[in-house]
Design a protein around this motif. Structure first.
Motif, PDB file in Angstrom:
ATOM      1  N   THR A 332       0.857  -1.190   0.000  1.00 51.91           N
ATOM      2  CA  THR A 332       0.000   0.000   0.000  1.00 51.91           C
ATOM      3  C   THR A 332       0.889   1.234   0.000  1.00 51.91           C
ATOM      4  OG1 THR A 332      -0.179  -0.110   2.421  1.00 51.91           O
ATOM      5  CG2 THR A 332      -2.034  -0.988   1.141  1.00 51.91           C
ATOM      6  N   CYS A 333       0.449   2.250  -0.710  1.00 56.00           N
ATOM      7  CA  CYS A 333       1.082   3.567  -0.685  1.00 56.00           C
ATOM      8  C   CYS A 333       0.089   4.542  -0.068  1.00 56.00           C
ATOM      9  CB  CYS A 333       1.436   4.049  -2.089  1.00 56.00           C
ATOM     10  SG  CYS A 333       2.677   3.068  -2.931  1.00 56.00           S
ATOM     11  N   ARG A 334       0.499   5.217   0.997  1.00 51.91           N
ATOM     12  CA  ARG A 334      -0.315   6.294   1.547  1.00 51.91           C
ATOM     13  C   ARG A 334      -0.010   7.571   0.760  1.00 51.91           C
ATOM     14  NH1 ARG A 334      -4.456   4.417   4.951  1.00 51.91           N
ATOM     15  NH2 ARG A 334      -3.627   2.540   5.961  1.00 51.91           N
ATOM     16  N   LEU A 335      -1.057   8.288   0.406  1.00 56.83           N
ATOM     17  CA  LEU A 335      -0.927   9.474  -0.441  1.00 56.83           C
ATOM     18  C   LEU A 335      -1.353  10.716   0.325  1.00 56.83           C
ATOM     19  CD1 LEU A 335      -2.506   7.983  -3.709  1.00 56.83           C
ATOM     20  CD2 LEU A 335      -0.148   7.805  -2.879  1.00 56.83           C
ATOM     21  N   VAL A 336      -0.865  11.864  -0.116  1.00 52.62           N
ATOM     22  CA  VAL A 336      -1.154  13.126   0.555  1.00 52.62           C
ATOM     23  C   VAL A 336      -1.858  14.065  -0.416  1.00 52.62           C
ATOM     24  CG1 VAL A 336       0.743  12.866   2.187  1.00 52.62           C
ATOM     25  CG2 VAL A 336       1.144  14.035   0.018  1.00 52.62           C
ATOM     26  N   PRO A 337      -2.399  15.209   0.078  1.00 50.44           N
ATOM     27  CA  PRO A 337      -3.148  16.112  -0.794  1.00 50.44           C
ATOM     28  C   PRO A 337      -2.413  16.464  -2.083  1.00 50.44           C
ATOM     29  CG  PRO A 337      -3.463  16.772   1.465  1.00 50.44           C
ATOM     30  CD  PRO A 337      -2.471  15.642   1.491  1.00 50.44           C
ATOM     31  N   ASP A 338      -3.181  16.442  -3.167  1.00 53.32           N
ATOM     32  CA  ASP A 338      -2.790  16.744  -4.541  1.00 53.32           C
ATOM     33  C   ASP A 338      -2.176  15.555  -5.279  1.00 53.32           C
ATOM     34  OD1 ASP A 338      -3.776  19.229  -4.035  1.00 53.32           O
ATOM     35  OD2 ASP A 338      -1.931  20.327  -4.437  1.00 53.32           O
ATOM     36  N   GLN A 339      -1.925  14.432  -4.591  1.00 48.96           N
ATOM     37  CA  GLN A 339      -1.507  13.232  -5.299  1.00 48.96           C
ATOM     38  C   GLN A 339      -2.744  12.501  -5.815  1.00 48.96           C
ATOM     39  OE1 GLN A 339       1.125  11.301  -2.268  1.00 48.96           O
ATOM     40  NE2 GLN A 339       2.606  11.220  -3.942  1.00 48.96           N
ATOM     41  N   ASN A 340      -2.755  12.172  -7.100  1.00 53.32           N
ATOM     42  CA  ASN A 340      -3.880  11.475  -7.710  1.00 53.32           C
ATOM     43  C   ASN A 340      -3.640   9.969  -7.660  1.00 53.32           C
ATOM     44  OD1 ASN A 340      -5.045  10.130 -10.356  1.00 53.32           O
ATOM     45  ND2 ASN A 340      -6.346  11.885  -9.884  1.00 53.32           N
ATOM     46  N   PRO A 341      -4.536   9.195  -7.057  1.00 53.91           N
ATOM     47  CA  PRO A 341      -4.296   7.758  -6.918  1.00 53.91           C
ATOM     48  C   PRO A 341      -4.035   7.042  -8.244  1.00 53.91           C
ATOM     49  CG  PRO A 341      -6.117   8.428  -5.513  1.00 53.91           C
ATOM     50  CD  PRO A 341      -5.772   9.616  -6.362  1.00 53.91           C
ATOM     51  N   ALA A 342      -4.803   7.367  -9.285  1.00 55.49           N
ATOM     52  CA  ALA A 342      -4.615   6.693 -10.572  1.00 55.49           C
ATOM     53  C   ALA A 342      -3.246   7.026 -11.167  1.00 55.49           C
ATOM     54  CB  ALA A 342      -5.725   7.101 -11.535  1.00 55.49           C
ATOM     55  N   SER A 343      -2.846   8.285 -11.041  1.00 60.43           N
ATOM     56  CA  SER A 343      -1.536   8.683 -11.575  1.00 60.43           C
ATOM     57  C   SER A 343      -0.397   8.028 -10.821  1.00 60.43           C
ATOM     58  CB  SER A 343      -1.395  10.209 -11.521  1.00 60.43           C
ATOM     59  OG  SER A 343      -2.382  10.845 -12.306  1.00 60.43           O
ATOM     60  N   ILE A 344      -0.507   8.000  -9.490  1.00 66.63           N
ATOM     61  CA  ILE A 344       0.549   7.377  -8.686  1.00 66.63           C
ATOM     62  C   ILE A 344       0.609   5.877  -8.949  1.00 66.63           C
ATOM     63  CG2 ILE A 344       1.318   6.858  -6.344  1.00 66.63           C
ATOM     64  CD1 ILE A 344       1.845   9.717  -7.192  1.00 66.63           C
ATOM     65  N   ARG A 345      -0.541   5.252  -9.097  1.00 64.14           N
ATOM     66  CA  ARG A 345      -0.549   3.812  -9.397  1.00 64.14           C
ATOM     67  C   ARG A 345       0.210   3.528 -10.691  1.00 64.14           C
ATOM     68  NH1 ARG A 345      -3.709  -0.170  -7.457  1.00 64.14           N
ATOM     69  NH2 ARG A 345      -5.296   1.238  -6.662  1.00 64.14           N
ATOM     70  N   LYS A 346      -0.032   4.348 -11.717  1.00 66.96           N
ATOM     71  CA  LYS A 346       0.651   4.153 -13.004  1.00 66.96           C
ATOM     72  C   LYS A 346       2.156   4.388 -12.867  1.00 66.96           C
ATOM     73  CE  LYS A 346       0.464   5.388 -17.906  1.00 66.96           C
ATOM     74  NZ  LYS A 346       1.936   5.336 -18.053  1.00 66.96           N
ATOM     75  N   ILE A 347       2.537   5.460 -12.157  1.00 66.81           N
ATOM     76  CA  ILE A 347       3.959   5.759 -11.965  1.00 66.81           C
ATOM     77  C   ILE A 347       4.662   4.603 -11.263  1.00 66.81           C
ATOM     78  CG2 ILE A 347       5.537   7.205 -10.602  1.00 66.81           C
ATOM     79  CD1 ILE A 347       3.661   9.571 -11.217  1.00 66.81           C
ATOM     80  N   VAL A 348       4.046   4.094 -10.208  1.00 68.47           N
ATOM     81  CA  VAL A 348       4.647   3.018  -9.428  1.00 68.47           C
ATOM     82  C   VAL A 348       4.731   1.734 -10.244  1.00 68.47           C
ATOM     83  CG1 VAL A 348       4.332   1.524  -7.412  1.00 68.47           C
ATOM     84  CG2 VAL A 348       3.986   3.994  -7.197  1.00 68.47           C
ATOM     85  N   CYS A 349       3.632   1.365 -10.877  1.00 64.96           N
ATOM     86  CA  CYS A 349       3.610   0.106 -11.636  1.00 64.96           C
ATOM     87  C   CYS A 349       4.561   0.146 -12.825  1.00 64.96           C
ATOM     88  CB  CYS A 349       2.185  -0.209 -12.086  1.00 64.96           C
ATOM     89  SG  CYS A 349       1.072  -0.631 -10.732  1.00 64.96           S
ATOM     90  N   ASP A 350       4.615   1.274 -13.515  1.00 62.76           N
ATOM     91  CA  ASP A 350       5.549   1.398 -14.645  1.00 62.76           C
ATOM     92  C   ASP A 350       6.990   1.239 -14.177  1.00 62.76           C
ATOM     93  OD1 ASP A 350       3.440   1.793 -16.348  1.00 62.76           O
ATOM     94  OD2 ASP A 350       3.763   3.951 -16.623  1.00 62.76           O
ATOM     95  N   HIS A 351       7.310   1.812 -13.022  1.00 64.16           N
ATOM     96  CA  HIS A 351       8.677   1.708 -12.517  1.00 64.16           C
ATOM     97  C   HIS A 351       8.991   0.275 -12.089  1.00 64.16           C
ATOM     98  CE1 HIS A 351      12.439   3.093 -10.799  1.00 64.16           C
ATOM     99  NE2 HIS A 351      12.138   2.496  -9.661  1.00 64.16           N
ATOM    100  N   LEU A 352       8.040  -0.395 -11.452  1.00 61.64           N
ATOM    101  CA  LEU A 352       8.261  -1.778 -11.046  1.00 61.64           C
ATOM    102  C   LEU A 352       8.536  -2.671 -12.258  1.00 61.64           C
ATOM    103  CD1 LEU A 352       5.480  -2.143  -8.323  1.00 61.64           C
ATOM    104  CD2 LEU A 352       7.944  -2.129  -7.924  1.00 61.64           C
TER     105      LEU A 352
END
Length: 461
Positions: A332-352
């Motif tokens: 799980t990734c905890r996110l803070v204001p202004d982080q978009n869950p869909a965008s962060i999911r893509k960034i993380v998965c692409d890097h993995l």
């Protein structure tokens, strides 16, 4: 107002006894065998709300039912429409599974009083907290004191399993539920001397990484060294995702993080938990976190990448000499204001996928996600809440962020257009989600006072 506060003080013994009745329902939403218990709990709440003078009903959903209770009100449902202000109180009657049962000092659904603590599953999360609001409304109605606003209680039975049906319910009943603000007491405060308004929650994304190696478990003597070990590959991959300064080493991960203001950091400095207290509370040898931020900021206002569990190979007694076929990790990734869950999911998965070694095959299964929540701590409504806290608890309140997530508050904003005031009554030692969960009777009583005063203050805001 004094007659309302006197009524609350005079009826505490009965209120505690009624709360104990509510706590006896094993309303565990994650366990199918408790479906009837959840319905029985919802029915008890409806009957109780009717007994104190509210109009109440059970609203079926595709899962567990929602309890809706309200004060009779005018046709106009919001202050902006010419009526009295209308506020909604949200809570949930479902609870976490009580396991492991052997760690409870007494059975989890047999409430136990010890001094000023009430022990039972659900006592602080969340039955005791919203019950304090119900008792405050009872005090108004039973003393004939006019409420300065209209109120609706929405109490669901699926919060602990993701509130799958609540957003749909809000959309279907948007007009009926239209309100000026939502009040939620499902968070906490640092200490009894530090009542708190929580103005921000972290968001979340969840997923599971699986690395596939050989077609089956292999003999480590016959094949070890020539075939990559998925458990080792997964460990090495995960080890690349955090640097020595505690920062997540994924390009773009921090790009949209809303920075902390000087005002916020000053407020955090007022919070009573010290580094030493946090170290003792958690039982760690040494605290660790992102450099440049205090532990309070790290655990409430900064994003994270957390490994929640790793599974691979043989887990039984003794030794089994294999190269496992599969290794997996829950993240799980905890996110803070202004982080978009869909965008962060893509960034993380692409890097993995980019850093995955070619000797194994990666599979990523997406889980739930939710945005972070933020409401201005300087708004009229927030300041009204702080006044009610100050008078009820007799101490100067604090402003805080919390590191957890309550996804539904974003739906309140998107569907109803209403901000949420998070006025938690829980304490750090309440053991929410753990064995021997408890709720302070002082918090319960002060929470009732706060709720009674809150409707007056919010109506003036």
């Amino acid at each position: 107002m004094q007659v309302v506060l006197d009524y609350l003080k005079q009826n505490q013994s009965r209120f505690v006894a009624e709360l104990c009745e509510l706590l006896r329902f094993p309303s565990v939403s994650a366990q199918p065998q408790h479906k009837k218990d959840l319905l029985a709990c919802a029915e008890w709440l409806v009957n109780h709300c009717r007994a104190i003078g509210l109009d109440a009903k059970i609203c079926p959903t595709d899962g567990h039912p929602i309890v809706l209770a309200k004060t009779p009100r005018l046709a106009a449902t919001k202050r902006s429409e010419g009526g009295k202000p209308h506020f909604m109180v949200y809570g949930h009657y479902d609870v976490q599974p009580p396991e492991p049962l052997d760690l409870w000092q007494t059975p989890p659904f047999e409430p136990r009083l010890a001094g000023r603590l009430l022990f039972a599953r659900g006592s602080t999360d969340n039955k005791g907290q919203y019950f304090a609001h119900l008792k405050a409304v009872e005090a108004y109605l039973n003393t004939g004191t006019p409420l300065p606003c209209d109120l609706t209680f929405l109490i669901e039975g699926e919060e602990e399993v993701g509130s799958a049906n609540l957003a749909k319910f809000l959309k279907m009943h948007r007009k009926e539920l239209a309100c000026d603000s939502v009040v939620v007491s499902d968070t906490g405060m640092p200490s009894p001397e530090h009542p708190a308004l929580t103005y921000s929650l972290r968001g979340i994304i969840a997923f599971e990484i699986t690395l596939h190696g050989p077609a089956r478990d292999l003999h480590s003597g016959g094949f070890g060294g020539a075939v990559d070990n998925p458990a080792m590959a997964l460990s090495q991959l995960l080890g690349k995702l955090r640097d020595k300064n505690g920062r997540i080493a994924i390009p773009g991960f921090y790009d949209d993080v809303k920075p902390l203001t000087a005002y916020e950091r000053k407020q955090f400095a007022r919070l009573p938990i010290t580094d030493a207290k946090l170290q003792k509370l958690t039982g760690v040898k040494k605290l660790f976190g992102e450099r440049g931020f205090t532990p309070t900021e790290q655990r409430t206002a900064r994003p994270t990448f957390e490994i929640n569990g790793i599974t691979s190979g043989y887990q039984g007694a003794g030794t089994k000499t294999i190269v496992p076929a599969v290794a997996s990790a829950k993240i799980t990734c905890r996110l803070v204001p202004d982080q978009n869950p869909a965008s962060i999911r893509k960034i993380v998965c692409d890097h993995l996928k980019k850093i995955c070694p070619p000797s194994v095959r990666m599979e990523i299964q997406a889980g739930h996600g939710a945005e972070a929540y933020f409401v201005s701590p300087t708004s009229n409504e927030a300041q009204a809440a702080l006044r009610a806290l100050r008078e009820a608890f007799g101490h100067e309140p604090v402003l805080q962020r919390e590191g957890g997530s309550i996804p539904i508050v974003n739906d309140f904003k998107k569907v109803l257009g209403a901000d949420t005031l998070l006025l938690g009554l829980g304490l750090p030692g309440d053991n929410a989600h753990s064995p021997n969960e408890s709720f302070s009777l002082d918090s319960f009583e002060n929470g009732q006072r706060m709720s009674a005063l809150l409707w007056r203050e919010l109506s003036k805001a």
